[in-house]
Design a protein around this motif. Structure first.
Motif, mmCIF file in Angstrom:
data_model
loop_
_atom_site.group_PDB
_atom_site.id
_atom_site.type_symbol
_atom_site.label_atom_id
_atom_site.label_comp_id
_atom_site.label_asym_id
_atom_site.label_seq_id
_atom_site.Cartn_x
_atom_site.Cartn_y
_atom_site.Cartn_z
ATOM 1 N N HIS A 119 0.866 -1.172 0.000
ATOM 2 C CA HIS A 119 0.000 0.000 0.000
ATOM 3 C C HIS A 119 0.907 1.227 0.000
ATOM 4 C CE1 HIS A 119 0.899 0.366 4.260
ATOM 5 N NE2 HIS A 119 0.286 -0.787 4.532
ATOM 6 N N ASP A 124 0.403 9.029 -2.794
ATOM 7 C CA ASP A 124 -1.055 9.170 -2.827
ATOM 8 C C ASP A 124 -1.497 10.123 -3.926
ATOM 9 O OD1 ASP A 124 -1.694 7.413 -0.749
ATOM 10 O OD2 ASP A 124 -1.407 8.953 0.784
ATOM 11 N N GLY A 173 -4.884 0.455 -2.981
ATOM 12 C CA GLY A 173 -5.541 1.642 -2.470
ATOM 13 C C GLY A 173 -6.915 1.783 -3.092
ATOM 14 N N PRO A 174 -7.614 2.894 -2.823
ATOM 15 C CA PRO A 174 -8.910 3.128 -3.482
ATOM 16 C C PRO A 174 -8.794 3.037 -4.998
ATOM 17 C CG PRO A 174 -8.540 4.735 -1.745
ATOM 18 C CD PRO A 174 -7.259 3.980 -1.891
ATOM 19 N N THR A 197 -6.224 1.078 -7.237
ATOM 20 C CA THR A 197 -5.114 0.133 -7.240
ATOM 21 C C THR A 197 -4.458 0.153 -8.615
ATOM 22 O OG1 THR A 197 -6.062 -1.295 -5.538
ATOM 23 C CG2 THR A 197 -4.476 -2.299 -7.038
ATOM 24 N N ARG A 213 -10.609 0.698 -10.054
ATOM 25 C CA ARG A 213 -11.384 1.496 -9.105
ATOM 26 C C ARG A 213 -12.555 0.633 -8.652
ATOM 27 N NH1 ARG A 213 -9.989 6.957 -9.780
ATOM 28 N NH2 ARG A 213 -8.981 7.425 -11.783
ATOM 29 N N ASN A 239 -14.997 -1.044 -1.429
ATOM 30 C CA ASN A 239 -15.593 -0.110 -0.488
ATOM 31 C C ASN A 239 -14.725 -0.021 0.751
ATOM 32 O OD1 ASN A 239 -16.641 -2.179 1.583
ATOM 33 N ND2 ASN A 239 -17.568 -2.906 -0.338
ATOM 34 N N VAL A 240 -15.034 0.925 1.606
ATOM 35 C CA VAL A 240 -14.185 1.197 2.764
ATOM 36 C C VAL A 240 -14.150 0.033 3.747
ATOM 37 C CG1 VAL A 240 -15.990 2.264 4.176
ATOM 38 C CG2 VAL A 240 -13.601 3.029 4.415
ATOM 39 N N ALA A 257 -10.919 -1.914 4.123
ATOM 40 C CA ALA A 257 -9.807 -1.350 4.881
ATOM 41 C C ALA A 257 -9.886 -1.845 6.322
ATOM 42 C CB ALA A 257 -9.844 0.171 4.821
ATOM 43 N N ALA A 297 -12.368 -6.866 -4.465
ATOM 44 C CA ALA A 297 -13.277 -5.727 -4.379
ATOM 45 C C ALA A 297 -14.729 -6.167 -4.466
ATOM 46 C CB ALA A 297 -12.960 -4.726 -5.489
#
Length: 304
Positions: free
Chosen positions: A163, A179, A201-202, A204, A217, A220-221, A224, A258
């Protein structure tokens, strides 16, 4: 920078996963070695190993520290478990790879690192393992990635799964810069270390040393959370063992991960589902992505 491919339904359908034949046995479906876990984080080996099997691999071998190996064997009855020598902190000893000798012809892809907490011991152990398995596709995750700067030129496919925070530490860059432009960051890392990089990441990004880039893309959160990365790494190695090139295995794994999270968010809620619940969603998601309209079920695979 090279053109970027989006990992969406159309892309996945254009690059389908290798599929087993009706008469394949568990060895032909793909054999995975997961070197993972520590006394503080034994469950990482279970998460990664379960995900590898849910991704369709036929055979699983988990190598882990001797202090936790019996527990892993009980909790993961589908796996053979090999006990490895460890130091007083639970780090794997480079000189303890002897139990892995003789397994080269029994393994199709390796995953190293989930649940490791000792970066120094991890670096030395990675070096030792790679000499045992020349030519085999390797995924380095978590603390195993700390070996990348000191590895000699390799003759085998290699994938890193950082990450943004991990990549910043590995590359000596600022996290905010990564980022801000993850595609450039992943491309730089792939060129620098001559390997494939899946920057999580959101958004990837998957990058090859030759400049090829893919992005995803989605999710969802709820993804994490603790253990989610171990599941993703397990999906990658499971798909690689089936015969997918590492960049394809990473791309498909990211999409499956995802969508498994989306399925759980729909049924349970976006917050509060667990990493250990993700692998159970993968076979149905994978079936939906690999079957076109009007296609029948996959051929039956005999038990062995």
């Amino acid at each position: 920078m090279s053109a970027v491919d989006d990992i969406d339904d159309a892309w996945l359908h254009r690059w389908p996963l290798p599929m087993p034949r009706a008469d394949d046995d568990k060895n032909q479906r793909g054999r995975v070695l997961v070197v993972a876990g520590s006394p503080q984080v034994p469950g990482a080996a279970l998460l990664a190993g379960t995900a590898a099997l849910r991704a369709g691999a036929g055979k699983l071998l988990i190598a882990t520290g001797a202090s936790i190996a019996p527990r892993i064997g009980i909790e993961m009855p589908e796996s053979r478990v090999v006990a490895l020598a460890e130091d007083g902190e639970g780090g794997l000893l480079p000189g303890g790879v002897e139990p892995l000798h003789g397994l080269v012809e029994q393994i199709d892809a390796l995953l190293l690192g989930p649940g490791w907490l000792d970066g120094r011991a991890g670096r030395e152990f990675v070096h030792a393992v790679l000499t045992v398995f020349p030519g085999k596709p390797v995924i380095l995750d978590a603390k195993a990635m700390s070996a990348i700067e000191s590895l000699p030129p390799l003759e085998q496919p290699l994938l890193l799964t950082p990450h943004a925070g991990e990549l910043a530490e590995l590359a000596g860059e600022k996290r905010e810069d990564i980022d801000a432009d993850p595609m450039s960051a992943a491309a730089r890392a792939a060129r620098r270390w001559n390997c494939i990089v899946a920057l999580k990441g959101p958004l990837t990004v998957i990058a090859r040393p030759d400049g090829s880039l893919w992005r995803h893309r989605g999710g969802n959160v709820g993804l994490a959370s603790s253990g989610s990365g171990d599941v993703l790494a397990g999906l990658v190695v499971g798909l690689a063992a089936r015969g997918a090139p590492l960049e394809q295995a990473a791309a498909w794994a990211v999409a499956l991960h995802a969508r498994a999270g989306d399925a759980l968010a729909t049924r349970i809620g976006m917050l509060g589902y667990l990493a250990r619940e993700l692998p159970g969603e993968v076979p149905a998601v994978m079936r939906g992505l690999t079957q076109g309209p009007g296609q029948s079920d996959l051929p039956s695979i005999r038990a062995t």
